[in-house]
Design a protein around this motif. Sequence first.
Motif, PDB file in Angstrom:
ATOM      1  N   VAL A 175      -5.411   8.433  -7.885  1.00 49.35           N
ATOM      2  CA  VAL A 175      -4.530   7.795  -6.900  1.00 49.35           C
ATOM      3  C   VAL A 175      -5.136   7.895  -5.502  1.00 49.35           C
ATOM      4  CG1 VAL A 175      -2.246   7.727  -5.867  1.00 49.35           C
ATOM      5  CG2 VAL A 175      -2.500   8.290  -8.258  1.00 49.35           C
ATOM      6  N   PHE A 176      -5.773   9.026  -5.219  1.00 52.44           N
ATOM      7  CA  PHE A 176      -6.408   9.206  -3.916  1.00 52.44           C
ATOM      8  C   PHE A 176      -7.484   8.136  -3.698  1.00 52.44           C
ATOM      9  CE2 PHE A 176     -10.042  11.315  -1.718  1.00 52.44           C
ATOM     10  CZ  PHE A 176      -9.512  11.250  -0.447  1.00 52.44           C
ATOM     11  N   TYR A 195      -7.211  -4.041   2.128  1.00 53.94           N
ATOM     12  CA  TYR A 195      -6.214  -4.775   2.908  1.00 53.94           C
ATOM     13  C   TYR A 195      -6.634  -4.931   4.370  1.00 53.94           C
ATOM     14  CZ  TYR A 195      -2.859  -5.087  -0.881  1.00 53.94           C
ATOM     15  OH  TYR A 195      -2.233  -5.395  -2.052  1.00 53.94           O
ATOM     16  N   TRP A 198       1.799   3.663  -2.926  1.00 54.06           N
ATOM     17  CA  TRP A 198       0.849   4.565  -3.588  1.00 54.06           C
ATOM     18  C   TRP A 198       1.076   6.029  -3.331  1.00 54.06           C
ATOM     19  CZ3 TRP A 198      -1.054   3.800  -7.831  1.00 54.06           C
ATOM     20  CH2 TRP A 198      -1.338   2.506  -8.239  1.00 54.06           C
ATOM     21  N   PRO A 199       1.164   6.446  -2.039  1.00 52.19           N
ATOM     22  CA  PRO A 199       1.400   7.881  -1.802  1.00 52.19           C
ATOM     23  C   PRO A 199       2.646   8.370  -2.529  1.00 52.19           C
ATOM     24  CG  PRO A 199       0.852   6.787   0.229  1.00 52.19           C
ATOM     25  CD  PRO A 199       0.967   5.720  -0.790  1.00 52.19           C
ATOM     26  N   LEU A 243       0.800  -1.227   0.000  1.00 45.89           N
ATOM     27  CA  LEU A 243       0.000   0.000   0.000  1.00 45.89           C
ATOM     28  C   LEU A 243       0.831   1.273   0.000  1.00 45.89           C
ATOM     29  CD1 LEU A 243      -2.951   1.110   0.195  1.00 45.89           C
ATOM     30  CD2 LEU A 243      -2.408   1.533   2.573  1.00 45.89           C
ATOM     31  N   VAL A 244       1.905   1.309   0.803  1.00 50.88           N
ATOM     32  CA  VAL A 244       2.604   2.578   0.983  1.00 50.88           C
ATOM     33  C   VAL A 244       3.353   3.050  -0.269  1.00 50.88           C
ATOM     34  CG1 VAL A 244       2.817   2.466   3.487  1.00 50.88           C
ATOM     35  CG2 VAL A 244       4.569   1.429   2.058  1.00 50.88           C
ATOM     36  N   GLY A 284      -6.406   0.418   0.637  1.00 52.07           N
ATOM     37  CA  GLY A 284      -6.211   0.387   2.081  1.00 52.07           C
ATOM     38  C   GLY A 284      -7.371  -0.315   2.774  1.00 52.07           C
ATOM     39  N   THR A 299      -5.853   4.650  -3.342  1.00 53.35           N
ATOM     40  CA  THR A 299      -5.267   4.416  -2.016  1.00 53.35           C
ATOM     41  C   THR A 299      -6.357   4.056  -1.009  1.00 53.35           C
ATOM     42  OG1 THR A 299      -3.694   6.127  -2.576  1.00 53.35           O
ATOM     43  CG2 THR A 299      -3.657   5.355  -0.310  1.00 53.35           C
ATOM     44  N   GLY A 300      -7.466   4.778  -1.075  1.00 51.58           N
ATOM     45  CA  GLY A 300      -8.576   4.508  -0.162  1.00 51.58           C
ATOM     46  C   GLY A 300      -9.123   3.096  -0.347  1.00 51.58           C
ATOM     47  N   LYS A 331      -6.653  12.611  -8.375  1.00 52.07           N
ATOM     48  CA  LYS A 331      -7.841  12.069  -7.722  1.00 52.07           C
ATOM     49  C   LYS A 331      -7.854  10.556  -7.828  1.00 52.07           C
ATOM     50  CE  LYS A 331     -11.179  15.700  -8.624  1.00 52.07           C
ATOM     51  NZ  LYS A 331     -12.292  15.930  -9.548  1.00 52.07           N
ATOM     52  N   LEU A 355       1.976   9.029  -6.064  1.00 48.90           N
ATOM     53  CA  LEU A 355       1.182  10.250  -6.212  1.00 48.90           C
ATOM     54  C   LEU A 355       2.050  11.486  -6.076  1.00 48.90           C
ATOM     55  CD1 LEU A 355      -1.488  11.813  -6.361  1.00 48.90           C
ATOM     56  CD2 LEU A 355      -1.674  11.558  -3.906  1.00 48.90           C
TER      57      LEU A 355
END
Lengths: 108, 565
Positions: free
Chosen positions: B312-313, B323, B116-117, B113-114, B320, B316-317, B310, B120
């Motif tokens: 990617v935002f 998971y 992704w930020p 997951l991490v 996350g 990520t949501g 947007k 972005l």
Amino acid sequence: MVKESGDDSAQFKRILSNPKYHELVRKRRRFAWTLSIIMLVIYYAFIVVIAFKPAILATQITSDSIITIGIPIGVGIILSAFILTWIFVMRANGAYDRLTSEIKELSK
Amino acid sequence: MFRIFTVLMGGVFWMPWCAWAADIPPAAPQQKMNVTAIIMFFIFVAVTLGITYWAANRTKTTKDFYAAGGGITGFQNGLAIAGDYMSAASFLGISSMVFAKGYDGLIYSIGFLVGWPIILFLMAEQLRNLGRYTFADIVSFRLQRIPLRTLSAFGTLSTVILYLIAQMVGAGQLIRTLFGLPYEYAVIAVGTLMILYVAFGGMLATTWVQIIKAVLLLSGASFIAFAALSFVDFDLERFFRESVAAMKQSALADHKKVVSDGKNILAPGGLVTDPISAISLGLALMFGTAGLPHILMRFFTVGNAKEARKSVFYATGFIGYFYILTFIIGFGAVLLVAPHTQYMDMVKGTLMGGNNMAAIHLSHATGGDLFLGFISAVAFATILAVVSGLTLSGASAVSHDIYASAICGGQVNEKKEMMISKMAALVIGCIAIYLGIQFEKQNVAFMVGLAFAIAASANFPILFLSIHWKGLTTRGAMIGGTMGLLCTIIMVVLSKTVWVDVLKNPAPLFPYKDPAIFSMTLAFLGSWFFSITDGSERAKNEKLAYEAQLVRCETGVGSVGASKH
């Protein structure tokens, strides 16, 4: 390679001579790198704890609970990733986009 | 063309039925026919083929084919990215890992997951502003086209093929257990469908298949997780306490070992043994994402940088949330599946159908036969959607990067380029089917690891440097990228996963499973060193061109409408 038309390259020159453009680049880079470093620090701190001191994550959240602090920390990292992207998108789609469109207007 | 399409559609639609009627080898570990699953799966296939037909009518230009015409919204694209990410491997694999080892499964999720930020903050927007269809567009923006396109296409194709084979083998085994179909038929059915989606519907169909699957998977996983929590009245303390107690009663070999080792499944266990492995795994998981071609391609389907951010935002949501669900599902399976011998293969000491089936059995324990059917169909749909995305990015590397840009120098007829894409999709699909069948009995888990390591060590460094470092030259990128690619392959072959597990040698020559820490460093160092020592005229011009590239990255000037020139 992208071939720029004559119009485009004149526009590029005008953008490059605009101090606001350089301010935007500087500010946005600093912002993006700050958030990236926060994310990297959070993640690698977690990885380093797992590698060297996994026992820390096995501590119980309260003395009579079976839940370890590793669980809220794990979920917290997932949430922190989400919150950091939210902060970035709010700022980039707001203040930075306004500044960008101003710069583009001026350079036309 | 549409006559062929109809014939093929009929063929695929009926082929599994014929296979079903044909005799199934008695040796295969079959479950009884799962009728609900088959009906739901056919509804999914019918709907997605309908979409493919609709998309085929709208796919007229290369922009439509590679980038769905650029008209996907941020929200839709976020779902599609999340869909590409939530493969059957992450859904079944991570929930099973939590089921078998507890907390360690969460470490994998977090690593995935991490990334992704970081994508972005440092890349998503630049990708959208600089690129057209593939990530090679970005790398060759100011550097030499022919060598870099070829290298990037090679990186893309090796990642895609490795990942595809792993998915195909997983698909065959899963479908054999879930639907009672023979392995070969299952692989052929998946391969044929993915070729149809890609060749006829292009990115538009591939994206919508992915969006539908993402919605089905998120709702299905939510249902399983909440149903499992409802058994303990949503009391988390009770949930974990009873799961730990249930593990002590479990007949599963993995669980017995955990109990006899006295491990706490609510804390990190034996997944990571030394700091170098830990950091190396972390690097591969995190930066592998940033170099996966089928995911990077999704940034070109949105209209502008704002929508790219947007997407990617949202992604990520969704990822996350997903998971967190897999973590609950894993423990839910310990609580509700492990104590019941009906889900166990008592001879082997595994779950019925293998240890990857934790989530599937939990769906039965929480929602009965009907829900088991639904989740089985969703798992199949998940594989289909992911392999389609992979095939499309492989086909684009062949037609756009190698054929149109490197061979023809960008002077190519759009119709012809699309023809090549479709043929490439067909060829890649056939290779995937063939190798999928050949690798049936092999342990292919290392292929996913290798695909991620190549993405992190060969694709990501040159992509990242070409965006952020003025000094990168063609020579630096070529040598650095090649070094990263070779180093990854050599180290993986010499490590335990291949040298011992596949080639049956007694001891590994390279001690770590994950080479990322070495191969990524080498790729970055190589790119840096061979760039700064490059005094050629060409290198000077490439450095000068960075300024213009930066303007476009930052403001998007020149990228609007850049998709056709």
